[in-house]
Motif scaffolding. Structure first.
Motif, PDB file in Angstrom:
ATOM      1  N   PRO A 580       0.811  -1.220   0.000  1.00  0.00           N
ATOM      2  CA  PRO A 580       0.000   0.000   0.000  1.00  0.00           C
ATOM      3  C   PRO A 580       0.847   1.274   0.000  1.00  0.00           C
ATOM      4  O   PRO A 580       0.497   2.260  -0.660  1.00  0.00           O
ATOM      5  N   SER A 581       1.963   1.258   0.737  1.00  0.00           N
ATOM      6  CA  SER A 581       2.832   2.431   0.755  1.00  0.00           C
ATOM      7  C   SER A 581       3.467   2.662  -0.604  1.00  0.00           C
ATOM      8  O   SER A 581       3.596   3.807  -1.062  1.00  0.00           O
ATOM      9  N   ARG A 583       2.151   1.874  -3.458  1.00  0.00           N
ATOM     10  CA  ARG A 583       1.106   2.427  -4.331  1.00  0.00           C
ATOM     11  C   ARG A 583       0.945   3.924  -4.109  1.00  0.00           C
ATOM     12  O   ARG A 583       0.738   4.689  -5.060  1.00  0.00           O
ATOM     13  N   GLU A 639      -3.621   6.353   1.436  1.00  0.00           N
ATOM     14  CA  GLU A 639      -4.345   5.079   1.318  1.00  0.00           C
ATOM     15  C   GLU A 639      -5.142   4.856   2.593  1.00  0.00           C
ATOM     16  O   GLU A 639      -4.578   4.679   3.674  1.00  0.00           O
ATOM     17  N   GLY A 641      -7.833   2.540   2.837  1.00  0.00           N
ATOM     18  CA  GLY A 641      -8.511   1.251   2.866  1.00  0.00           C
ATOM     19  C   GLY A 641      -9.826   1.257   2.126  1.00  0.00           C
ATOM     20  O   GLY A 641     -10.056   0.444   1.240  1.00  0.00           O
ATOM     21  N   SER A 702      -8.004   0.866  -1.469  1.00  0.00           N
ATOM     22  CA  SER A 702      -7.668  -0.392  -2.134  1.00  0.00           C
ATOM     23  C   SER A 702      -8.195  -1.620  -1.422  1.00  0.00           C
ATOM     24  O   SER A 702      -7.780  -2.740  -1.718  1.00  0.00           O
ATOM     25  N   GLY A 704      -8.037  -2.461   1.933  1.00  0.00           N
ATOM     26  CA  GLY A 704      -7.414  -2.916   3.165  1.00  0.00           C
ATOM     27  C   GLY A 704      -8.200  -2.451   4.372  1.00  0.00           C
ATOM     28  O   GLY A 704      -9.352  -2.010   4.260  1.00  0.00           O
TER      29      GLY A 704
END
Length: 745
Positions: A580-581, A583, A639, A641, A702, A704
């Protein structure tokens, strides 16, 4: 909350025992729901379905117990409930509810655990689950740590779905139909033949049912409210000036109060002469308080003027008298007071044995919360009871404080939690509540509204702690090979929790948060926290430790990457171990056009921080003009989630960027003779509207874990700006505020 100290100690011992491998007390009992605080003494015709839904003849009220301080907490809580209950968001009323154990925060304890957000191992997850139990055991009804949405996401949807199921059951029994044949829409249960039974008419029967143990939640593809742009429920009131804050409270016969306390905190009062103030027009009483005086008058202005006329001889501050001495105290912790070493990978000593390619010291100052609405509270003793109205992030602690001061039973102390004109962590304290209760007791049955002056609010803040970092590192083959970062700061946890009577144990992760837990696989990497002695009492400030530590970590990272001759984005991506980081970094690169020529005299700076479980990256673009540095544009990506309200997320990220940039440029509290030198917004500058750059936001969802966004945009702002100035001018800035070193236009 009687016996809070004993309960708190027991709670922390349970947490330690669980992390070690076993829970001594019954997990079953801890997992059982609290009884609803709404179920007692309901008026005829009113039904409470779960602790969060109340229905009477006039409609539906949703209980939103997390505090509203401008971040949109009320609206998002209502949306979570309304989505599953199948009612239009604009058709509901909201109420903060009665402070109660049922509204405990299950996520707040986890924020202080020594586990990185990227750690999903058994021990970390067990500790987080135990933290939720401790939050329940201690009845921690707290708003903070960007936990409102993560804590509410499942709980409030489940509450809404449960209430809906009870209403459907009531309708099925009335109509003699199977529940599966019924559907809900816009606050009504609808039968196959089109018969509509409103929730209002079904509520009395539904309220007599037992809550179902299992209910189905909507699939996100069926959402009508969540995930779509919303208009916040308070926007009309705020736009028309009809919103009612603590500072707006009125009651018949009300007295207006203010306080004046020792600006050298902890110095006490040596002598008071209030004779001149007591003779002034409108003044009812001047009374002594533990660290100063309070004035009761017939309006706030007269109370302010009278407070100035009281002659007071103050005692000296017990802490170091000036800014230099305070920083010396912090620097001394590097030698004697190691608190943590939560990251220690590779062999840093061996990697740096031949010398460091970069060695630097970084500093950040004390910072004020300075909400636009200063501290204020309403208190009224009448008929053997105490009524409180105030904006607070800690309602259960407020009840406890009022009970202790008044001697009244908890059931005789009522609190209505009001929306706040800002907080940024300041209303995690209850000092102004303490004063309001004392003043109301002296008012002999008349209601009292306490309002602090701006000068009192600045002088008596519990600021974000100052901190120092010492960093060094080495590069090899065009890559970052070693990073060693030591951070010294006072403990926010020990200071703040100590004032609330809650003991703390173990290292304070806030000292190193935003530095030790970053998802970069540097071959040799060490982050050490050093606990400086408490001098100035400190408190949580928007993004807490990460607000300083991202500046330290990302400044050192940028210096090392430059020394390696690498690209700041490409090298971070190479080192990143968290999808995620990565992205987020890739997205901010695309959004900013990273790698293209920004033009003559211009520079781009990149910074990243994973805080409160949210990866956030920002690129700041600046131009070096003949008059000074101009901030042109900021690109921010986070991000979260799942994006529940794209409009509010954009607003929160923009607000966090402005907060971070303004404080990076101008923000500081300095001390002389034990006192804060900044008294108002003329000397404690904020970023003004004509100084704000264009801010472009992209929120990733995304799939999460769902996260909060109130604090994560703040930490990257300062280092991104400093790195941009280096890119444009070649000047490294290692100390905040930046306006001490460069001019801004």
């Amino acid at each position: 909350m009687a016996g809070m100290g004993k309960i708190a100690r027991r709670g922390f011992l349970i947490g330690a025992a669980t992390v070690a491998g076993g829970l001594a007390l019954g997990v079953y009992s801890l997992r059982q729901p609290y009884s609803s605080p709404l179920s007692k003494d309901l008026p005829a015709g009113m039904a409470a379905l779960t602790p969060y839904v109340v229905i009477d003849r006039t409609g539906v009220t949703l209980i939103t117990p997390r505090a509203e301080m401008g971040q949109g907490a009320t609206s998002i809580q209502a949306a979570l409930l309304a989505e599953e209950l199948d009612i239009p968001l604009d058709a509901v009323r909201t109420d903060p509810g009665i402070p109660a154990p049922a509204y405990y925060n299950a996520r707040i304890v986890a924020e202080g655990l020594p586990f990185a957000a990227t750690d999903t191992g058994w021990l970390a997850e067990t500790a987080r689950e135990t933290g939720a139990m401790v939050g329940k055991l201690m009845s921690l009804q707290i708003t903070g740590g960007s936990t409102t949405v993560p804590d509410a996401y499942d709980r409030l949807r489940m509450a809404g779905a449960t209430a809906r199921a009870m209403l459907v059951t009531a309708a099925a029994r009335r109509l003699g139909l199977d529940e599966a044949a019924l559907r809900t829409e816009a606050g009504a249960v609808i039968a196959p033949d089109g018969t509509r039974l409103s929730y209002v008419e079904l509520a009395p029967a539904a309220g007599r049912l037992l809550e179902p143990r299992k209910v189905a939640l909507k699939d996100p593809s069926d959402w009508r409210i969540l995930g779509k742009p919303m208009q916040r429920l308070d926007i009309v009131a705020k736009s028309t000036g009809t919103a009612r804050y603590g500072i707006d409270q009125t009651a018949p016969g009300m007295l207006f109060a203010t306080v004046r306390t020792n600006p050298a905190r902890g110095g006490g009062v040596l002598h008071v002469d209030a004779s001149r103030a007591e003779s002034m027009r409108g003044v009812v009483k001047v009374m002594r308080l533990p660290d100063g005086i309070g004035v009761l008058a017939d309006n706030t202005w007269r109370a302010f003027q009278a407070a100035k006329e009281v002659e007071i001889e103050w005692g000296p501050a017990p802490s170091p008298a000036n800014t230099e001495a305070l920083f010396d105290s912090i620097a001394g912790a590097f030698e004697t007071r190691r608190d943590s070493r939560l990251k220690n990978e590779g062999d840093v000593e061996a990697a740096l044995a031949g010398g460091a390619d970069v060695e630097a010291e970084y500093r950040v100052p004390f910072l004020a919360h300075a909400p636009l609405e200063p501290m204020t509270a309403f208190a009224w003793f009448r008929n053997g009871m105490l009524e409180l109205r105030a904006g607070t992030q800690i309602p259960r602690f407020v009840i406890d404080t009022a009970q202790r001061l008044s001697g009244l039973h908890e059931d005789l102390v009522g609190l209505y939690a009001l929306p706040m004109g800002g907080s940024f962590g300041r209303r995690l304290e209850d000092d102004f509540i303490d004063q309001a209760v004392r003043l109301a007791w002296a008012a002999e049955g008349r209601p009292v509204r306490l309002t602090w002056s701006r000068e009192e609010d600045m002088a008596r803040d519990f600021p974000r702690p100052a901190a120092i970092a010492r960093g060094r590192g080495r590069v090899e083959g065009g890559q970052v090979a070693a990073l060693d970062l030591a951070i010294a700061a006072p403990s926010v946890s020990a200071s703040q929790m100590g004032r609330l009577g809650v003991p703390t144990m173990g290292p304070d992760t806030a000292i190193v948060a935003g530095a030790w837990d970053q998802p970069f696989a540097i071959p040799s990497c060490r982050v050490t926290g050093h606990r400086a002695p408490e001098t100035v009492p400190v408190s949580s400030w928007r993004s807490v430790g990460a607000s300083a530590n991202a500046f330290f970590h990302e400044s050192l990272m940028d210096e090392l990457i430059h020394a390696a001759g690498a690209d700041p984005l490409a090298e971070r991506l190479r080192l990143c171990t968290h999808a995620p980081s990565a992205r987020v970094l890739e997205a901010v690169g695309q959004l900013s056009g990273w790698g293209t020529d920004p033009g003559p005299g211009r520079g781009r700076g990149l910074a990243f921080c994973l805080s409160f479980g949210v990866p956030c990256a920002e690129v700041v673009e600046v131009t070096a003009t003949a008059e000074g540095i101009r901030i042109d544009r900021v690109l921010a990506v986070a991000e979260v989630g799942r994006v529940l309200d794209p409009v509010n997320i954009e607003n929160q990220i923009q607000g966090g960027v402005i907060w971070g940039l303004g404080h990076a440029i101008w923000g500081e509290l300095t001390h002389a003779e034990g006192r804060v030198e900044q008294a108002n917004f003329d000397s404690y500058r904020a970023m003004r509207i004509d100084e704000c750059p264009e801010i472009v936001v992209q929120a990733l969802g995304s799939g999460g874990p769902v996260r909060g966004i109130g604090e994560p945009p703040v930490p990257p702002a300062a280092p991104a700006l400093a790195n941009a100035i280096f890119a444009a001018t070649g000047q490294r800035l290692r100390s905040l505020p930046l306006a001490r070193s460069v001019r801004f236009v």
